[in-house]
Design a protein around this motif. Structure first.
Motif, PDB file in Angstrom:
ATOM      1  N   THR A  35       0.795  -1.426   0.063  1.00  0.00           N
ATOM      2  CA  THR A  35      -0.577  -0.096   0.042  1.00  0.00           C
ATOM      3  C   THR A  35       0.459   1.008   0.214  1.00  0.00           C
ATOM      4  OG1 THR A  35      -1.922  -1.402   0.943  1.00  0.00           O
ATOM      5  CG2 THR A  35      -1.840   1.283   1.227  1.00  0.00           C
ATOM      6  N   LEU A  36       1.780   1.698   0.873  1.00  0.00           N
ATOM      7  CA  LEU A  36       2.527   2.255   1.218  1.00  0.00           C
ATOM      8  C   LEU A  36       3.397   2.893  -0.206  1.00  0.00           C
ATOM      9  CD1 LEU A  36       4.111   2.191   4.466  1.00  0.00           C
ATOM     10  CD2 LEU A  36       3.033   3.985   3.901  1.00  0.00           C
ATOM     11  N   GLU A  37       3.591   1.739  -1.088  1.00  0.00           N
ATOM     12  CA  GLU A  37       4.836   1.639  -2.089  1.00  0.00           C
ATOM     13  C   GLU A  37       3.597   1.689  -3.912  1.00  0.00           C
ATOM     14  OE1 GLU A  37       6.918  -2.076  -2.516  1.00  0.00           O
ATOM     15  OE2 GLU A  37       7.805  -1.685  -1.540  1.00  0.00           O
ATOM     16  N   PHE A  38       2.313   1.224  -3.079  1.00  0.00           N
ATOM     17  CA  PHE A  38       2.011   2.485  -4.539  1.00  0.00           C
ATOM     18  C   PHE A  38       1.390   3.635  -4.103  1.00  0.00           C
ATOM     19  CE2 PHE A  38      -2.946   3.043  -5.471  1.00  0.00           C
ATOM     20  CZ  PHE A  38      -2.481   2.950  -7.261  1.00  0.00           C
ATOM     21  N   ILE A  39       0.689   4.175  -3.560  1.00  0.00           N
ATOM     22  CA  ILE A  39       0.967   5.499  -2.883  1.00  0.00           C
ATOM     23  C   ILE A  39       2.673   6.635  -3.072  1.00  0.00           C
ATOM     24  CG2 ILE A  39       0.361   7.270  -0.606  1.00  0.00           C
ATOM     25  CD1 ILE A  39      -1.188   5.016   0.837  1.00  0.00           C
ATOM     26  N   TRP A  40       3.676   6.454  -2.839  1.00  0.00           N
ATOM     27  CA  TRP A  40       4.945   6.700  -3.197  1.00  0.00           C
ATOM     28  C   TRP A  40       4.876   6.557  -4.103  1.00  0.00           C
ATOM     29  CZ3 TRP A  40       6.843   3.915   1.749  1.00  0.00           C
ATOM     30  CH2 TRP A  40       7.218   2.959   0.925  1.00  0.00           C
ATOM     31  N   THR A  41       4.536   5.569  -5.031  1.00  0.00           N
ATOM     32  CA  THR A  41       4.896   5.653  -6.343  1.00  0.00           C
ATOM     33  C   THR A  41       4.009   6.320  -7.299  1.00  0.00           C
ATOM     34  OG1 THR A  41       5.944   3.597  -6.272  1.00  0.00           O
ATOM     35  CG2 THR A  41       5.159   3.823  -8.683  1.00  0.00           C
ATOM     36  N   VAL A  42       2.685   6.118  -7.307  1.00  0.00           N
ATOM     37  CA  VAL A  42       1.295   6.948  -8.331  1.00  0.00           C
ATOM     38  C   VAL A  42       1.848   8.628  -7.968  1.00  0.00           C
ATOM     39  CG1 VAL A  42      -0.828   6.796  -8.625  1.00  0.00           C
ATOM     40  CG2 VAL A  42      -0.112   4.770  -8.271  1.00  0.00           C
ATOM     41  N   ILE A  43       1.339   8.726  -6.173  1.00  0.00           N
ATOM     42  CA  ILE A  43       1.689  10.500  -6.592  1.00  0.00           C
ATOM     43  C   ILE A  43       2.523  11.236  -7.295  1.00  0.00           C
ATOM     44  CG2 ILE A  43       1.614  12.217  -4.564  1.00  0.00           C
ATOM     45  CD1 ILE A  43      -0.032  10.603  -2.846  1.00  0.00           C
ATOM     46  N   PRO A  44       3.553  10.542  -7.080  1.00  0.00           N
ATOM     47  CA  PRO A  44       4.796  11.481  -8.000  1.00  0.00           C
ATOM     48  C   PRO A  44       4.482  10.908  -9.447  1.00  0.00           C
ATOM     49  CG  PRO A  44       5.468  10.687  -5.845  1.00  0.00           C
ATOM     50  CD  PRO A  44       4.790  10.028  -6.179  1.00  0.00           C
ATOM     51  N   VAL A  45       3.857   9.987  -9.634  1.00  0.00           N
ATOM     52  CA  VAL A  45       3.446  10.448 -11.497  1.00  0.00           C
ATOM     53  C   VAL A  45       2.751  11.005 -11.392  1.00  0.00           C
ATOM     54  CG1 VAL A  45       2.756   8.548 -12.564  1.00  0.00           C
ATOM     55  CG2 VAL A  45       4.632   7.462 -11.115  1.00  0.00           C
ATOM     56  N   VAL A  46       1.537  10.767 -11.006  1.00  0.00           N
ATOM     57  CA  VAL A  46       0.271  11.604 -11.789  1.00  0.00           C
ATOM     58  C   VAL A  46       0.963  13.098 -11.524  1.00  0.00           C
ATOM     59  CG1 VAL A  46      -2.102  12.895 -10.879  1.00  0.00           C
ATOM     60  CG2 VAL A  46      -1.639  10.237 -10.649  1.00  0.00           C
ATOM     61  N   VAL A  47       1.329  13.784 -10.283  1.00  0.00           N
ATOM     62  CA  VAL A  47       2.042  14.829 -10.403  1.00  0.00           C
ATOM     63  C   VAL A  47       3.303  15.368 -11.179  1.00  0.00           C
ATOM     64  CG1 VAL A  47       3.688  16.481  -8.511  1.00  0.00           C
ATOM     65  CG2 VAL A  47       1.717  15.475  -7.709  1.00  0.00           C
TER      66      VAL A  47
END
Length: 353
Positions: A128-140
């Motif tokens: 879950t943490l890895e998904f969050i800190w990967t997806v957020i930077p990608v989207v931004v």
């Protein structure tokens, strides 16, 4: 000077041997020599982390407050507001992330400082943490890139119609020349191999389109009129930098690069803006202080500073790169037309040979 250098070398050698002795000592720790951190050491280091956090944020706030006077004023080109908006959005995102993560880093260093008998909790992984800190930077980052591409396209692929003015910017060590396309709004062919005598830009003398071209060493632009710039270099790599217009382009030997923009604020308007009046006042105060010292030394005083737009070179192109600049005058179209009519065409220049 030699003796001073010898002293420095000996001092560095002494420091080196001292550090080596410390490393050797650390390689054989014992409870008696204090090399192993205890609860008191951990408590001290944890508090230092909090102090450093306060110092870091204080320095950051001071820098933003004290150095804000060096910001450029509002952009003076049509695309400049988009450029500035993208920059401030990027700075806002970076600073938000930095403030939060830096605070958490220092707080956790304090909260979870080492204590005798306490063991850290170990996570093998957390999807879950890895998904969050990967997806957020990608989207931004994807959003910033798309926004940037829109701004980039606006600068690099401007709309060109009959009202668009064509100007060549020619770079050489260590100066600039501007060539206007003349009445036909078409630049004559040019090549550095044609440079000879008065033909300093290498314009093809047999090309009829080049006869009405106007070559000058001061760039004049009519306000609110789109301009296409085409760049050539005679010798080395230069970079045409228009800071107030938020534009820059590499000027590469052997090829033509280009971009375009529309100037929106005249030289007189920005010269009389609150920002520029304050800046000129501040600079002239500094120059007055320096002039007093120069006069005391029997030298000439400095002239008062007056703002002008300038085209600068933003690539280190040689020994006097720092002074490679060309004045830019943005004026009303009537004033520009009057000025351009007073200039000599390339055909008239050749006729005088």
């Amino acid at each position: 000077m030699t003796a001073f250098l010898i002293i420095i070398v000996l001092a560095l050698l002494a420091i080196t041997f001292w550090q080596i002795s410390k490393i050797y000592k650390l390689s054989k720790p014992s409870d008696d020599d204090g090399a192993i951190a205890n609860d008191k050491d951990n408590q001290k280091q944890a508090k230092i982390m909090l102090v450093f956090m306060v110092f870091l944020y204080g320095l950051m706030i001071y820098s933003f407050w004290n150095l804000s006077k060096f910001y450029l004023p509002e952009a003076t080109s049509d695309h400049g507001s988009t450029y500035d908006q993208l920059m401030f959005i990027s700075i806002g995102i970076i600073m938000t992330v930095q403030v939060i993560t830096q605070a958490l880093l220092h707080y956790f260093a304090y909260k979870y400082r080492g204590k005798k008998g306490k063991r850290a909790l170990f996570y093998a992984d957390n999807n879950t943490l890895e998904f969050i800190w990967t997806v957020i930077p990608v989207v931004v980052l994807a959003g910033l890139i798309i926004y940037g591409l829109v701004s980039w396209t606006q600068i690099m692929n401007p709309k060109q119609d009959e009202d668009t003015m064509v100007v060549e910017i020619y770079a050489y060590q260590f100066d600039w020349r501007a060539r206007y396309a003349g009445q036909d709004n078409v630049l004559g062919k040019a090549n550095v191999r044609f440079i000879e005598g008065v033909n300093q830009l290498g314009v093809d003398e047999t090309d009829e389109y080049g006869k009405d071209d106007v070559i000058v060493n001061e760039l004049h632009l009519p306000v609110n009129k789109p301009v296409i710039f085409k760049f050539r270099s005679q010798d080395v790599l230069h970079s045409a930098y228009f800071p107030f217009f938020r534009s820059q382009m590499n000027v590469v030997p052997g090829m033509i690069t280009e971009f375009g923009f529309t100037p929106t604020i005249t030289s007189n308007e920005i010269r009389n803006s609150d920002y520029m009046l304050e800046k000129v006042k501040r600079i002239n105060k500094i120059r007055d202080e320096r002039s007093k010292k120069l006069i005391a030394e029997g030298r000439s005083e400095l002239d008062d500073y007056e703002f002008e737009y300038y085209l600068l070179c933003n690539k280190i192109c040689g020994v006097t790169h720092y002074n490679m600049q060309m004045k830019i005058v943005v004026e009303e179209e009537e004033e520009f037309n009057k000025w351009i009519e007073e200039q000599q065409t390339f055909g008239e220049l050749l006729a005088k040979q």
